[in-house]
Enzyme design. Structure first.
Site, PDB file in Angstrom:
ATOM      1  N   TYR A 142      -3.791  44.640  70.050  1.00  0.00           N
ATOM      2  CA  TYR A 142      -3.250  45.178  71.110  1.00  0.00           C
ATOM      3  C   TYR A 142      -4.174  45.307  72.303  1.00  0.00           C
ATOM      4  O   TYR A 142      -3.899  45.216  73.537  1.00  0.00           O
ATOM      5  CB  TYR A 142      -2.727  46.639  71.149  1.00  0.00           C
ATOM      6  CG  TYR A 142      -1.371  46.829  70.455  1.00  0.00           C
ATOM      7  CD1 TYR A 142      -0.903  46.513  69.106  1.00  0.00           C
ATOM      8  CD2 TYR A 142      -0.305  47.356  71.613  1.00  0.00           C
ATOM      9  CE1 TYR A 142      -0.006  46.677  68.592  1.00  0.00           C
ATOM     10  CE2 TYR A 142       0.728  47.703  70.724  1.00  0.00           C
ATOM     11  CZ  TYR A 142       1.044  47.256  69.493  1.00  0.00           C
ATOM     12  OH  TYR A 142       2.184  47.510  68.768  1.00  0.00           O
ATOM     13  N   LYS A 188      -4.182  43.594  55.783  1.00  0.00           N
ATOM     14  CA  LYS A 188      -3.787  42.300  55.187  1.00  0.00           C
ATOM     15  C   LYS A 188      -5.269  41.467  54.699  1.00  0.00           C
ATOM     16  O   LYS A 188      -5.615  40.678  55.259  1.00  0.00           O
ATOM     17  CB  LYS A 188      -3.040  41.551  56.238  1.00  0.00           C
ATOM     18  CG  LYS A 188      -2.637  40.220  56.089  1.00  0.00           C
ATOM     19  CD  LYS A 188      -1.189  40.189  55.133  1.00  0.00           C
ATOM     20  CE  LYS A 188      -1.080  38.840  54.742  1.00  0.00           C
ATOM     21  NZ  LYS A 188       0.259  39.052  53.669  1.00  0.00           N
ATOM     22  N   ASP A 220       2.622  43.423  53.943  1.00  0.00           N
ATOM     23  CA  ASP A 220       3.871  42.904  53.407  1.00  0.00           C
ATOM     24  C   ASP A 220       4.426  43.629  52.288  1.00  0.00           C
ATOM     25  O   ASP A 220       5.713  43.991  52.108  1.00  0.00           O
ATOM     26  CB  ASP A 220       3.752  41.167  53.057  1.00  0.00           C
ATOM     27  CG  ASP A 220       2.605  40.945  52.302  1.00  0.00           C
ATOM     28  OD1 ASP A 220       1.758  41.723  51.871  1.00  0.00           O
ATOM     29  OD2 ASP A 220       2.759  39.604  51.981  1.00  0.00           O
ATOM     30  N   ASP A 244       2.873  50.005  64.335  1.00  0.00           N
ATOM     31  CA  ASP A 244       3.889  50.113  64.810  1.00  0.00           C
ATOM     32  C   ASP A 244       5.120  49.650  64.271  1.00  0.00           C
ATOM     33  O   ASP A 244       6.210  50.302  64.421  1.00  0.00           O
ATOM     34  CB  ASP A 244       3.501  49.020  66.154  1.00  0.00           C
ATOM     35  CG  ASP A 244       4.832  48.862  67.123  1.00  0.00           C
ATOM     36  OD1 ASP A 244       5.335  49.731  67.314  1.00  0.00           O
ATOM     37  OD2 ASP A 244       5.198  47.674  67.516  1.00  0.00           O
ATOM     38  N   ASP A 248       8.598  52.066  62.570  1.00  0.00           N
ATOM     39  CA  ASP A 248       9.960  52.009  62.995  1.00  0.00           C
ATOM     40  C   ASP A 248      10.757  51.790  61.535  1.00  0.00           C
ATOM     41  O   ASP A 248      12.101  52.111  61.553  1.00  0.00           O
ATOM     42  CB  ASP A 248      10.159  50.606  63.879  1.00  0.00           C
ATOM     43  CG  ASP A 248      10.067  50.868  65.156  1.00  0.00           C
ATOM     44  OD1 ASP A 248       9.514  51.590  65.694  1.00  0.00           O
ATOM     45  OD2 ASP A 248      10.948  50.023  66.052  1.00  0.00           O
TER      46      ASP A 248
HETATM   47  C1  LIG Z   1       6.187  49.649  74.003  1.00  0.00           C
HETATM   48  C2  LIG Z   1       5.078  49.205  73.056  1.00  0.00           C
HETATM   49  C3  LIG Z   1       3.782  49.147  73.620  1.00  0.00           C
HETATM   50  C4  LIG Z   1       4.731  50.381  71.920  1.00  0.00           C
HETATM   51  C5  LIG Z   1       3.688  50.202  70.920  1.00  0.00           C
HETATM   52  O1  LIG Z   1       3.669  48.714  70.464  1.00  0.00           O
HETATM   53  O2  LIG Z   1       2.631  50.675  70.614  1.00  0.00           O
HETATM   54  C6  LIG Z   1       5.901  51.021  70.967  1.00  0.00           C
HETATM   55  O3  LIG Z   1       6.404  50.039  70.338  1.00  0.00           O
HETATM   56  C7  LIG Z   1       5.624  52.137  70.249  1.00  0.00           C
HETATM   57  O4  LIG Z   1       5.650  52.260  69.177  1.00  0.00           O
HETATM   58  O5  LIG Z   1       5.067  53.183  70.742  1.00  0.00           O
HETATM   59 MG   LIG Z   2       6.835  50.612  68.269  1.00  0.00          MG
END
Ligand SMILES: CC(C)[C@H](C(=O)O)[C@@H](O)C(=O)O
Ligand SMILES: [Mg+2]
Ligand SMILES: NC(=O)c1ccc[n+]([C@@H]2O[C@H](COP(=O)([O-])OP(=O)(O)OC[C@H]3O[C@@H](n4cnc5c(N)ncnc54)[C@H](O)[C@@H]3O)[C@@H](O)[C@H]2O)c1
Length: 353
Positions: A142, A188, A220, A244, A248
């Site tokens: 990032y 990884k 993975d 990240d 999710d």
């Molecule tokens: C929007 C993006 C920059 C952000 C990230 O990747 O950190 C989001 O996906 C999160 O999880 O907060």
């Molecule tokens: Mg995210």
């Protein structure tokens, strides 16, 4: 007590979910005799439209002068064709970096009441699923060097320094000591030099925590283990990009991405509190967004930044009670439940405080 809170509603569903959560906070103020003074500031797409920049300096200054920050979500299709450093998301990365928020705590808890919304078979999700993803937030690909050679090539360098890994690893072990004393490091290391380095730093910190059981998974495999055997996890520590993605994935186990809160912390008490989801342009402005991730993020703010533990417990209990009463936004709806919008979900939680 009086508290100074900077509020960044942002884009898409941001204003709706932040609106619901500051109303909850106001009620907490009334009930426990605190005053929360909000200063609303711009970041993301709305800041680009108003000022030309995704992160005006004033926003950074006001956040720095506050006790904590509440953030909704930044980004949306309107700004998708801007160059990388001008996009709304650059504002989010910029504010995390400017405030030194290197530790992102993303707790994935499957509430008993939401079992029906969890896509995993009940025997896999089991009872009391509770995972803490500790995601490094100000390093990795990032923030590494980026470049582009016209139409020929592009690159983002994945890099970690020793102090960056040591401090996030320490945070993860400290958190594990207050939980079930298990850390899973996700990297990884079979392929990436940066991961081999990361792992050696994690092993170094582990020596200071002999009571904590440490294991390692390649990312993975970790993605697969999260859906086949999520109960094996207590604390997951990982880098910015893997964290990240995995958070999710972990959020869906809890029923919806609309349920997962987060705390982005520096070394002291200061922090920014944000749901893990985005601005959900597909449902923005329709009173459909689940405000619970943001409301629980506010509970995390009370707990971590303001030391208001009873107040945080009160919010979490009200959320559970509201779910137990059968109220559901669309993302966590199942048959027989009462479908409500963002505003009504917020009101029900307030009634249950
Ligand atoms: C929007 C993006 C920059 C952000 C990230 O990747 O950190 C989001 O996906 C999160 O999880 O907060
Ligand atoms: Mg995210
Ligand atoms: N922290 C942040 O500010 C943040 C995080 C992730 C994505 N984004 C940005 O948000 C925009 C949209 O990204 P995306 O579509 O990939 O991810 P998203 O998280 O916004 O949406 C993914 C899906 O989840 C649903 N969803 C998300 N939050 C929800 C909620 N609270 N209640 C109900 N449903 C919800 C959406 O409707 C959508 O179907 C992009 O510009 C992205 O960069 C911002």
């Amino acid at each position: 007590m009086n508290y100074k809170i900077a509020v960044i509603p942002g884009d898409g569903i941001g204003p709706e979910i932040v609106g619901a959560s500051t109303k909850v906070l106001d009620k907490i103020g009334e009930k426990f005799n605190h005053t929360f003074n909000y200063t609303e500031v711009l970041a993301g797409g709305v800041a680009i439209d108003a000022t030309g920049s995704p992160l005006p300096q004033e926003t950074v200054d006001i956040c720095k002068a506050s006790d904590a920050v509440i953030l909704g979500a930044l980004g949306g299709p309107k700004w998708d064709n801007l160059p990388g450093d001008k996009r709304p998301e650059a504002g989010l990365l910029g504010i995390r970096k400017a405030l030194g928020l290197y530790a992102n705590l993303r707790p994935a808890i499957l509430y008993e009441e939401l079992k029906a919304a969890c896509p995993l078979k009940p025997e896999i999700a089991g009872e009391g699923l509770d995972i803490m993803v500790v995601r490094e937030l100000t390093g990795d690909v990032y923030f590494g060097e980026k470049g582009r050679d016209g139409d020929e090539a592009a690159w983002d360098i994945m890099k970690y320094t020793r102090p960056e890994v040591l401090r996030i690893a320490r945070k993860a072990f400290e958190i594990a000591m207050k939980r079930n004393k298990k850390v899973t490091n996700v990297d990884k290391a079979n392929v990436l030099e940066v991961s081999r380095f990361w792992r050696s730093c994690v092993l170094e910190v582990a020596k200071d925590f002999p009571e904590v059981e440490l294991n390692h998974l390649y990312v993975d495999n970790a993605a697969m283990q999260l859906v086949i055997n999520p109960k094996q996890f207590d604390v997951i520590v990982t880098g910015n990009l893997f964290g990240d993605i995995l958070s999710d994935e972990a959020s869906m186990i809890t029923g919806s991405i609309g349920m997962l809160p987060s705390a982005s912390l520096s070394d002291g008490k200061f922090g920014m509190y944000e749901p893990i989801h985005g601005s959900a342009p597909d449902i923005a402005g329709q009173d459909k967004a689940n405000p619970i991730a943001t409301i629980i993020s506010v509970a995390m703010m009370l707990r971590f930044s303001l030391d208001l533990i009873k107040e945080a417990d009160c919010i979490e209990a009200a959320v559970k009670k509201t779910l137990a009463q059968g109220y559901r936004t669309g993302d966590i709806y199942s048959e027989g439940m009462k479908l409500v919008g963002t505003v009504e979900m917020g009101q029900k939680i307030i009634e249950n405080l």
